[in-house]
Design an enzyme around this catalytic site. Structure first.
Site, PDB file in Angstrom:
ATOM      1  CE1 TYR A 191       0.645   7.744   3.041  1.00  0.00           C
ATOM      2  CE2 TYR A 191       0.718   5.425   2.071  1.00  0.00           C
ATOM      3  CZ  TYR A 191       0.172   6.356   3.026  1.00  0.00           C
ATOM      4  OH  TYR A 191      -1.013   5.879   3.633  1.00  0.00           O
TER       5      TYR A 191
ATOM      6  CE  LYS B  29      -3.838   4.422   1.039  1.00  0.00           C
ATOM      7  NZ  LYS B  29      -2.720   4.412   0.872  1.00  0.00           N
TER       8      LYS B  29
ATOM      9  CB  SER C  73       7.659  -2.315  10.810  1.00  0.00           C
ATOM     10  OG  SER C  73       8.989  -2.213  11.381  1.00  0.00           O
TER      11      SER C  73
ATOM     12  CG  HIS D 242      -4.875   9.472   0.939  1.00  0.00           C
ATOM     13  ND1 HIS D 242      -3.633   9.553   0.778  1.00  0.00           N
ATOM     14  CD2 HIS D 242      -5.143   8.795   2.019  1.00  0.00           C
ATOM     15  CE1 HIS D 242      -3.070   8.833   1.648  1.00  0.00           C
ATOM     16  NE2 HIS D 242      -3.921   8.423   2.510  1.00  0.00           N
TER      17      HIS D 242
ATOM     18  NE  ARG E 285       9.504  -3.480  16.609  1.00  0.00           N
ATOM     19  CZ  ARG E 285       9.444  -2.458  17.380  1.00  0.00           C
ATOM     20  NH1 ARG E 285       9.167  -1.215  16.626  1.00  0.00           N
ATOM     21  NH2 ARG E 285       9.781  -2.451  18.401  1.00  0.00           N
TER      22      ARG E 285
ATOM     23  CG  ASP F  55      -1.938   1.216   1.464  1.00  0.00           C
ATOM     24  OD1 ASP F  55      -2.967   1.111   0.792  1.00  0.00           O
ATOM     25  OD2 ASP F  55      -1.347   2.114   1.903  1.00  0.00           O
TER      26      ASP F  55
END
Length: 262
Positions: free
Chosen positions: A53, A78, A230, A109, A235, A48
Site C-alpha cells: 500500500y 502484510k 474511505s 498478502h 463516511r 489495516d
C-alpha cells in the site's frame, strides 16, 4: 467510541482483534494519514495496512499522533508475495516505517506464485516467536493452502483475510475457518455487491440506517472482521456507527441469500 467494542475475536498469540477495522488500500500520503486520524477519532481501534500500500509511514504517524495507549490500537500489515524470500527484512522495514516494535498481526498478502510456501510461513512463525508480530496469518489463501501450512509447520494461521461481502458470502468457507480456529477477515465489503440492492435498501429503511451500515453490521453479527475504507470523514464515521441497531434472523438470512457463491 463506536459502541462496537464487544465485537472482537481472541487470537492465539494473545491479541484481541476488533471485528471493525479501518482499511487503507489506495490511500497514500497526507490523505492516508488524515483518514486514519479521522478513523481513530471516530472510534476505530483496528487499522489495516500493507507493504504494497506504500502508506505504512503515514499510518504509523497517525497512530502515534492519536496518543492512544499502544495496546488500544490493533495494527495489521502484510508481506507482498514478491518478498516471500525475504520476509524478515520486509517486516523489519515495515516496523521501522510504522514506528512500532511489534505489529498485532502480520499476514502473507497473497500466496506467493499461487503456492502456500510453508518456508515463508516458517519465517512468520519465527518472527512471532521473536516478538515482532503478536499474531500471524494469511490473506487470499484457500482452505487447502491453510491446511498445507498447518500440516507442514504445526502452526495454523490465526487469520485468513479474503474479499468478502453479501454476494461473496460462503457459509462452507466460513465454517471451515471456524473449525480450524482461523478468524475470517473480509476486505472490500462494498465492492462486490450493489448497495442499491432492494434487500439492503429495504433493511436499511426499516432501521433508519444506510445500506453500507447494514453490510458492516451483517459482517459483525457473523463474527467476520470487516475493514471498510474511505477518505471521507462523514463516511468513515457512518461506517462505524452500527451499534444502535441489529439485524434479526430473517434479515441476516436475506443478506446471506444475496450470495452468488455455490
Amino acid at each position: 467510541m463506536t459502541g462496537t467494542e464487544d465485537f472482537a475475536v481472541d487470537l492465539p498469540g494473545g491479541g484481541r482483534m476488533p471485528l471493525l477495522g479501518f482499511g487503507t488500500w489506495q490511500l497514500r500520503g497526507d490523505e492516508a494519514r488524515q483518514a486514519v486520524v479521522w478513523a481513530l477519532e471516530a472510534g476505530y481501534r483496528h487499522v489495516d495496512t500493507a507493504t504494497m500500500y506504500r502508506n505504512e509511514r503515514e499510518v504509523g504517524a497517525a497512530v502515534a499522533d492519536a496518543g492512544l495507549p499502544r495496546d488500544q490500537v490493533f495494527v495489521t500489515t502484510k508481506l507482498p508475495p514478491e518478498h516471500a524470500d525475504a520476509p524478515r527484512r520486509t517486516l523489519e522495514r515495515s516496523l521501522e516505517l510504522l514506528g512500532l516494535d511489534q505489529v498485532d498481526l502480520w499476514l502473507v498478502h497473497w500466496p506467493p506464485g499461487g503456492r502456500a510456501r510453508p518456508d515463508t510461513w516458517e519465517a512468520f512463525v519465527q518472527a512471532q516467536q521473536d516478538g515482532l508480530a503478536r499474531d500471524v496469518g494469511v490473506s487470499n489463501y484457500s482452505i487447502e493452502q491453510v491446511d498445507e501450512l498447518t500440516k507442514t509447520t504445526g502452526v495454523t494461521p490465526a487469520v485468513d483475510q479474503v474479499e468478502w461481502g453479501p454476494t461473496l458470502h460462503d457459509k462452507a468457507f466460513l465454517d471451515d475457518c471456524h473449525v480450524r480456529g482461523v478468524a475470517l477477515e473480509g476486505y472490500s465489503p462494498f465492492r462486490s455487491g450493489d448497495l442499491s440492492d432492494p434487500v439492503l435498501t429495504g433493511i436499511a429503511g426499516r432501521h433508519g440506517v444506510t445500506p453500507a451500515q447494514v453490510v458492516v453490521r451483517w459482517h459483525l453479527q457473523h463474527g467476520v472482521t470487516v475493514i471498510p475504507r474511505s477518505s471521507r470523514r462523514d463516511r468513515i464515521r457512518s461506517n462505524a456507527d452500527v451499534a444502535g441497531f441489529a439485524l434479526d434472523d430473517d434479515e441476516m438470512a436475506a443478506v446471506d441469500g444475496m450470495s452468488s457463491v455455490g
